[in-house]
Design an enzyme around this catalytic site. Structure first.
Site, PDB file in Angstrom:
ATOM      1  N   HIS A 114       0.806  -1.221   0.000  1.00 17.15           N
ATOM      2  CA  HIS A 114       0.000   0.000   0.000  1.00 17.15           C
ATOM      3  C   HIS A 114       0.847   1.283   0.000  1.00 17.15           C
ATOM      4  O   HIS A 114       0.404   2.320   0.502  1.00 17.15           O
ATOM      5  CB  HIS A 114      -0.960   0.019   1.204  1.00 17.15           C
ATOM      6  N   CYS A 115       2.055   1.204  -0.538  1.00 20.42           N
ATOM      7  CA  CYS A 115       2.946   2.385  -0.623  1.00 20.42           C
ATOM      8  C   CYS A 115       3.224   2.984   0.759  1.00 20.42           C
ATOM      9  O   CYS A 115       3.431   4.189   0.883  1.00 20.42           O
ATOM     10  CB  CYS A 115       2.371   3.456  -1.537  1.00 20.42           C
TER      11      CYS A 115
END
Length: 388
Positions: free
Chosen positions: A335-336
């Protein structure tokens, strides 16, 4: 298909958003690029969108709203402008790469950057944050809510801490805009970066930066502005200072329609319904054998996100099975947000993120829980076999 990936992009939009974009595509000329009707109507629509954003976030005026392509660009604009070599910035490990990477670049260019760790339950130690701010600091970049766990952080407390130590506060509102109320005036926020394609129900490629009165962000991009074309320097007045090139008038028209929808329905009503979906899903998921819920200990609750894992099974395996077998759309992986996963102990496994929209239904939540229970049983059985 049941779509639970709204923290990435809301797929289902209110009908008026679609209509606004279609009408704009059929009628808009260049924003600020002419005195004919097609250009003037585009310019008026963008101005009205600035006013809508200013109302939503309690910005000082429409002129203090600069449009960008998304929250990432807005964060880049603010961080690059305010954190120069020799200056200092602070953030937390809850931050998305949209915050971290601009700060890492600033550090490589000679700035001082400190990152406050988060606890394994995703909570923040505000006393430790205050200790970090005791050294001279130009900017505190605060994520309003984790895009992994959905934990909402105490942004008013962060504002107080930042201002008490002479720092500006930049809020990353990518996950909370349209779900959790933010008011720059009453909360004393200096800058708010937002994106349009999540809970504001706008198209992709929309977002912006709201800048408080008295806060001056240097130019990030320069080029065509539609005004002062004979000057060698890009205009210094807001909002043109932080905008260059032809704006995405079509997308901004859709963003304005999304905000109008939220105003009509009521942000409190949207927040209440989203919270009810999250609460029911989380409660049900906790009853499923092998499921571990991540986070959930922040002071201010969750936004529309629940992240989880099933045993030690890779999150991508669980997410793929939910989609292939039940048509449930989730997001797996990092999810970065690498530092958050490091804190949660999920660097290798990642997490399965269910993210809900006001436009989801309780029936969909129940179907999601049924699917999760079936997938969890199957993947845990496979894991047990593999371990024999």
């Amino acid at each position: 298909m049941i779509y639970f990936d709204n923290a990435a992009t809301t797929m289902k939009k209110p009908p008026e958003v679609v209509q606004a974009v279609v009408e704009a595509l059929q009628s808009f000329g260049g924003v600020g690029r002419g005195v004919h009707g097609a250009s003037l109507s585009a310019g008026m629509a963008v101005y009205e969108a600035r006013e809508a954003v200013a109302r939503l976030f309690g910005a000082p005026s429409a002129a203090r709203v600069a449009f960008c392509s998304n929250a990432t660009e807005a964060l880049n604009v603010a961080i690059a402008g305010l954190v120069r070599p020799g200056e200092r910035a602070v953030t937390t490990a809850a931050s998305h790469n949209s915050v971290l990477r601009p700060l890492y670049r600033a550090r490589a260019q000679g700035a001082d950057v400190d990152i406050l760790p988060v606890a394994p339950d995703a909570s923040i130690n505000y006393d430790a944050l205050e200790a970090l701010l005791e050294r001279p600091t130009r900017l505190l970049v605060a994520t309003h809510a984790s895009n992994v766990t959905g934990d909402v952080y105490d942004i008013e407390r962060m504002t107080h801490l930042a201002h008490a130590h002479g720092a500006l506060l930049l809020v990353d509102a990518a996950q909370t805009a349209g779900v959790v109320p933010l008011d720059m005036g009453t909360m004393g926020l200096d800058l708010v970066a937002f994106t349009g394609h999540k809970s504001l129900f706008g198209p992709q490629g929309t977002g912006g930066l709201c800048v408080g009165e008295g806060v001056e962000v240097p130019r990030y991009k320069v080029g065509g502005s539609g005004i002062k074309s004979y000057d060698e320097e890009h205009p210094s007045t807001m909002p043109e200072r932080l905008e260059a090139g032809t704006l995405n008038g079509h997308g901004i028209a859709g963003l304005a329609a999304g905000i109008a929808y939220l105003e009509r329905v009521g942000l409190d009503a949207v927040a209440t319904q989203t919270h009810a979906l999250v609460e029911r899903f989380e409660a049900g998921a906790r009853q499923i054998e092998g499921v571990r819920i991540l986070g959930g200990q922040a002071d201010s609750g969750r936004c529309g996100i629940v992240a989880l894992n099933v045993g030690d099974v890779d999150s991508a395996v669980v997410s793929a099975a939910l989609n292939a077998d039940f048509g449930i759309c989730t997001r797996a992986g990092a999810h970065c947000a690498p530092l958050m996963h490091q804190a949660l102990g999920t660097m290798d496994q990642g997490a399965v993120r269910f993210s809900f929209s006001h436009l989801n239904t309780m029936d969909e939540v129940e179907e999601g829980l049924h699917a999760l229970s079936q997938v969890a049983a199957a993947v845990l059985k496979d894991e047990a076999r593999a371990g024999v």
